[in-house]
Design a protein around this motif. Sequence first.
Motif, PDB file in Angstrom:
ATOM      1  N   SER A 145      17.093 -51.506  -2.575  1.00  0.00           N
ATOM      2  CA  SER A 145      16.414 -52.206  -4.300  1.00  0.00           C
ATOM      3  C   SER A 145      16.187 -51.224  -4.813  1.00  0.00           C
ATOM      4  O   SER A 145      15.145 -49.738  -4.702  1.00  0.00           O
ATOM      5  N   ASN A 146      16.703 -50.756  -5.939  1.00  0.00           N
ATOM      6  CA  ASN A 146      16.352 -49.052  -6.546  1.00  0.00           C
ATOM      7  C   ASN A 146      14.838 -48.856  -6.601  1.00  0.00           C
ATOM      8  O   ASN A 146      13.982 -50.356  -7.001  1.00  0.00           O
ATOM      9  N   TRP A 176      18.722 -56.912 -10.674  1.00  0.00           N
ATOM     10  CA  TRP A 176      18.659 -56.527 -10.003  1.00  0.00           C
ATOM     11  C   TRP A 176      19.633 -55.247 -10.148  1.00  0.00           C
ATOM     12  O   TRP A 176      20.831 -55.083 -10.649  1.00  0.00           O
ATOM     13  N   SER A 177      19.123 -53.899  -9.433  1.00  0.00           N
ATOM     14  CA  SER A 177      19.736 -52.872  -9.258  1.00  0.00           C
ATOM     15  C   SER A 177      19.493 -51.981  -7.544  1.00  0.00           C
ATOM     16  O   SER A 177      18.253 -52.134  -7.090  1.00  0.00           O
ATOM     17  N   ARG A 179      21.422 -51.065  -3.946  1.00  0.00           N
ATOM     18  CA  ARG A 179      22.894 -50.159  -2.828  1.00  0.00           C
ATOM     19  C   ARG A 179      23.338 -51.089  -1.616  1.00  0.00           C
ATOM     20  O   ARG A 179      22.066 -51.500  -1.286  1.00  0.00           O
ATOM     21  N   GLU A 231      27.202 -49.569  -4.403  1.00  0.00           N
ATOM     22  CA  GLU A 231      25.891 -49.417  -6.155  1.00  0.00           C
ATOM     23  C   GLU A 231      26.657 -50.323  -6.520  1.00  0.00           C
ATOM     24  O   GLU A 231      27.498 -50.477  -7.285  1.00  0.00           O
ATOM     25  N   PHE A 232      25.619 -50.795  -7.125  1.00  0.00           N
ATOM     26  CA  PHE A 232      25.171 -51.516  -7.859  1.00  0.00           C
ATOM     27  C   PHE A 232      24.237 -51.726  -9.242  1.00  0.00           C
ATOM     28  O   PHE A 232      22.999 -51.348  -8.354  1.00  0.00           O
ATOM     29  N   THR A 233      24.189 -51.850 -10.693  1.00  0.00           N
ATOM     30  CA  THR A 233      23.548 -52.067 -11.569  1.00  0.00           C
ATOM     31  C   THR A 233      23.807 -53.105 -12.692  1.00  0.00           C
ATOM     32  O   THR A 233      24.321 -52.847 -13.383  1.00  0.00           O
ATOM     33  N   LEU A 234      22.582 -54.737 -11.966  1.00  0.00           N
ATOM     34  CA  LEU A 234      22.939 -55.894 -12.765  1.00  0.00           C
ATOM     35  C   LEU A 234      22.780 -55.851 -14.462  1.00  0.00           C
ATOM     36  O   LEU A 234      21.565 -55.416 -14.399  1.00  0.00           O
ATOM     37  N   ASP A 248      27.765 -55.000 -16.207  1.00  0.00           N
ATOM     38  CA  ASP A 248      27.347 -54.849 -15.265  1.00  0.00           C
ATOM     39  C   ASP A 248      27.741 -53.761 -13.986  1.00  0.00           C
ATOM     40  O   ASP A 248      29.561 -53.034 -15.152  1.00  0.00           O
ATOM     41  N   TYR A 302      29.097 -50.723 -11.017  1.00  0.00           N
ATOM     42  CA  TYR A 302      29.035 -50.899  -9.701  1.00  0.00           C
ATOM     43  C   TYR A 302      30.284 -49.968  -9.120  1.00  0.00           C
ATOM     44  O   TYR A 302      31.369 -49.710 -10.523  1.00  0.00           O
TER      45      TYR A 302
END
Length: 327
Positions: free
Chosen positions: A62-63, A90-91, A93, A135-138, A148, A150
């Motif tokens: 998590s970030n 959530w954000s 990788r 990589e994700f930033t929801l 989102d 990604y």
Amino acid sequence: MECMKKPKILIASDLFLVSFSSMGAPVHVLCLLCLSLLQGAQSATFTVTNRCGYTVWPGILSNAGVSQPSTTGFVLYPGQSRAVSVAAAWSGRMWGRTLCEEDSSGRFTCATGDCGSGAVECSGRGADPPATLAEFTLAGGGGGGGDDFYDVSLVDGYNLPILVAPQSPAANGSRCQVTGCVADLNKSCPAELRVVKASGGGAIACNSACEAFGAAQYCCSGAYGTPSTCAPTSYSLLFKNACPRAYSYAYDDATSTFTCAAAGGGYDVVFCPGTSSLKSGGNPEAKGLPPTYSTMAFSGNGHSSTTRISLFVLLMIISSATWTQCW
């Protein structure tokens, strides 16, 4: 503080509470149950699948300031899948670790993607380069709006192919596209970037030029620390040509970041997708990636979406009736 006395008027939520109260559950416990259910409804699910011909140990980080999911590392044998729930906003990788083993003292290590925790769980530690990253930033579901973000990144090098596909349908004009790097870059990795096992043999990973040489022009640092001064290099172009949708260097944003309207859904993360069909999550078949940047829209499972929405509406009714009774 205990909940106040319930009102006399019975609505759907009261009937729900009566059915539980008849079993002897205190109303304040029911309030907490309602809230926990609501929190559970506000989550996203990553379905992680291993289609490699070898075992992969996914890692999750998590970030900063974002809570870790229930698992930060696990094993997937060939053909296995596992669903991992994260918070709706959530954000972080995900990546795959390969050639892992425990030594005689029980310490767990991997030849690629190792997170240095000494265990299968990464517990807040990131991947040791080189490693292919998803990589994700929801933005969060529940009708809050927003997109989102990604991507799949080769900025920290490459160790195995990854494909990412949104499970949510395209909404509000957003085009939810598949992305990833499905090529085997280990086979085409230049000798100066190649990572091999200590015992010899073929490449098991491919370093980024930044990791291999540490020079500012490859790391986009120092005098090269802005988009205008850090240009693609012959090494990043090698990655880009092989995987046109993946990040090849730090400022490769225009063709490498993707968005999907937040709808409370999740994502498929597939290791070694090759040209096989991607059916997980109700998506239609998607054979690899297209040679150009054409849109590949995916529609989610309508039945499961309807069920989640209906449950959320019911819980909102329950919450509205019980929230003023708690605390």
